[in-house]
Design an enzyme around this catalytic site. Structure first.
Site, PDB file in Angstrom:
ATOM      1  N   GLU A 179      86.760 -13.922 -59.283  1.00  0.00           N
ATOM      2  CA  GLU A 179      86.189 -14.222 -60.560  1.00  0.00           C
ATOM      3  C   GLU A 179      85.027 -15.470 -60.132  1.00  0.00           C
ATOM      4  O   GLU A 179      84.736 -16.364 -60.417  1.00  0.00           O
ATOM      5  CB  GLU A 179      86.970 -15.204 -61.324  1.00  0.00           C
ATOM      6  CG  GLU A 179      88.149 -14.101 -62.039  1.00  0.00           C
ATOM      7  CD  GLU A 179      88.936 -14.777 -62.886  1.00  0.00           C
ATOM      8  OE1 GLU A 179      89.556 -14.283 -63.601  1.00  0.00           O
ATOM      9  OE2 GLU A 179      89.452 -16.086 -62.784  1.00  0.00           O
ATOM     10  N   GLU A 373      93.189  -7.973 -62.818  1.00  0.00           N
ATOM     11  CA  GLU A 373      94.067  -8.753 -63.677  1.00  0.00           C
ATOM     12  C   GLU A 373      94.144  -8.520 -65.091  1.00  0.00           C
ATOM     13  O   GLU A 373      93.025  -8.254 -65.583  1.00  0.00           O
ATOM     14  CB  GLU A 373      93.476 -10.379 -63.465  1.00  0.00           C
ATOM     15  CG  GLU A 373      93.677 -11.119 -62.264  1.00  0.00           C
ATOM     16  CD  GLU A 373      93.211 -12.442 -62.288  1.00  0.00           C
ATOM     17  OE1 GLU A 373      93.065 -13.148 -63.356  1.00  0.00           O
ATOM     18  OE2 GLU A 373      92.833 -12.925 -61.255  1.00  0.00           O
TER      19      GLU A 373
END
Length: 476
Positions: A179, A373
């Site tokens: 991320e 995710e």
């Protein structure tokens, strides 16, 4: 015929700093999270570490976590029972290089992952390995300034090279940084940045991100030299930002927010900073310091696929007064969408938003996607029958997987789906255990009490059936 390819990579996702524990075992150095407490005490160190990291707390959840370090064989056996084809995991950088700046790795740390990969191979589970998942060694943050210091590139490249050589032919799918856009929201764990109130925060964050981008390209270059079949991915904390109304001012505001999250992936996927970055940097008073050859390196060594997390969409207004009503959810604040329900943590649940996001990312980059995710963090209770009946999680996952398949029908190429926290883990944001995502319940509370016993939830058996049917049976 299944909508998904027969080799679709079904599985789950975990991160070393949230599952392993054993924070000083076998020569491991301190990770960034090893100095973070749990619950409300965590907020200041997480967002203002310069003011809080000298404090002493009575409980640090990462120190033992769910003890995956000693229980990984038991846990992977449970993953195999569900039918996992893949496990997204991360390697702990300070377990391999305790301080981060050593020239030689810690052999005991490498040996642990040798055995972990042996176990995955035994069950036929493909590892998806994140090289740096919010796990820069604390020493590099304290002594060097983390990713703001260009030297950190060299330390990362040394670390990544060790992994590529050691696990050549054992790991095919790699992700350089978890991320990467989160460095703008949680810069301490995103980039090892300890920023003072008097610092030029934006300059530090964007400069550190540039160093991460250069490191990612260098790692991609080395990975391909060691084994041309290596697949290197980037990762985005994704979720489309919608305009609050059809007012053109709101539409422009949403466009700007979407560009903010895509800026680094633009570099990793396209090989250069986007045109809009110049105005953004000018308005923020930022000057990205580049070394000779940076631009050429970024252009030549782009990623093979785009991996991303998706939990919710967001809502943005062009009116500052309206934006004062934003509510916190995840690390992103958003206006409340009247068409959506929210979780107990304020995350707005938007299954269709997953389809929107997938189409937007693929339209933008034309590279294969990987959902690494997705999931629902909720409070799970053990019932009188000793079981966990998490029908709310099954509903959430079923509705998201339905929209995922719709995006595949739209023509989006998708490598796999690994839901977040497939076993209950310590929350990255709050350090809590009560915020649970897993198919497997772990007997541990917010203060570290409990037996650590593992219990299969109802969702365990549901996901087992989803994988067995290759996503065709999503009933709940």
């Amino acid at each position: 015929m299944s909508v998904l390819n027969k080799d679709f990579l079904w599985g789950g996702a975990i991160a070393a700093n949230q599952v392993e524990g054993a924070y000083k075992a076998d020569g491991k150095g301190l990770s960034l999270v090893d100095l973070l407490p749990a619950g409300d005490e965590r907020k200041e160190p997480l967002f203002n570490p310069a003011n809080a990291l000298n404090q002493q707390f009575d409980y640090y959840p990462s120190h033992e976590s769910i003890d995956f370090y000693h229980r990984y064989k038991e846990d992977i056996k449970l993953f195999a029972e569900m039918g996992f084809k893949a496990l997204r995991l991360s390697i702990s950088w300070p377990r391999i290089f305790p301080n981060g700046d050593e020239s030689e790795p810690n052999e005991d740390g490498l040996a642990f992952y040798d055995e972990l990969f042996d176990t995955l191979e035994h069950y036929g589970i493909e590892p998806i390995v994140t090289i740096n998942h919010f796990d820069t060694p604390y020493y590099l943050a304290e002594q060097y300034g983390g990713w703001y210091n260009r030297q950190t590139i060299d330390y990362f490249v040394n670390y990544a090279t060790v992994l590529f050589k050691r696990y050549s032919k054992r790991v095919k799918y790699w992700i350089t940084h978890n991320e990467i856009n989160m460095i703008l929201h949680i810069p301490y764990i995103g980039g090892g940045l300890i920023i003072k109130d008097t610092d030029h925060k934006e300059q530090i964050m964007y400069q550190a991100a540039h160093h991460q981008l250069v490191a990612s390209s260098l790692a991609t270059k080395i990975a391909k030299e060691i084994d041309p079949t290596n697949q290197i991915g980037c990762m985005l904390a994704a979720g489309d930002v919608y305009p609050n109304t059809c007012n053109p001012v709101d539409i422009m505001a949403a466009l700007k927010k979407n560009r903010e999250q895509y800026i680094f992936i633009d570099v990793q996927a396209r090989g250069e900073y986007p045109s809009y970055s110049k105005r953004l940097f000018d308005e923020l008073g930022i000057n990205i310091n580049k070394a000779v050859g940076d631009d050429e390196l970024l252009k030549q060594y782009t990623v093979d696929y785009i991996s991303f997390s998706y939990y919710s969409s967001r809502l943005e207004s062009g009116d500052d007064e309206v934006n004062k009503h934003k509510e916190a959810g995840n690390a992103f604040a958003s206006l409340k969408n009247p068409y959506l329900e929210a979780s107990n943590w304020g995350w707005q649940i938007d299954p269709v938003g997953l389809r929107v996001t997938m189409n937007q990312i693929y339209d933008r980059y034309q590279k294969p996607l990987f959902i690494v995710e997705n999931g629902l963090g909720e409070i799970d209770e053990v019932s009188e029958d000793g079981k966990i009946h998490d029908s709310y999680r099954i509903k959430y996952l079923s509705e998201h997987l339905t929209q995922m398949k719709e995006a595949v029908k739209d023509g989006v190429p998708l490598l796999g789906y690994t839901s977040w926290g497939c076993i209950d883990i310590v929350s990255a944001g709050s350090g809590e255990m009560k915020k649970r995502y897993g198919y497997i319940y772990v007997d541990r509370d917010n203060r570290g009490n409990g037996s650590l016993n593992r219990i299969r939830k109802d969702s365990f058996y549901w996901y087992q059936n989803v994988i067995n049917s290759n996503g065709e049976d999503l009933s709940y």
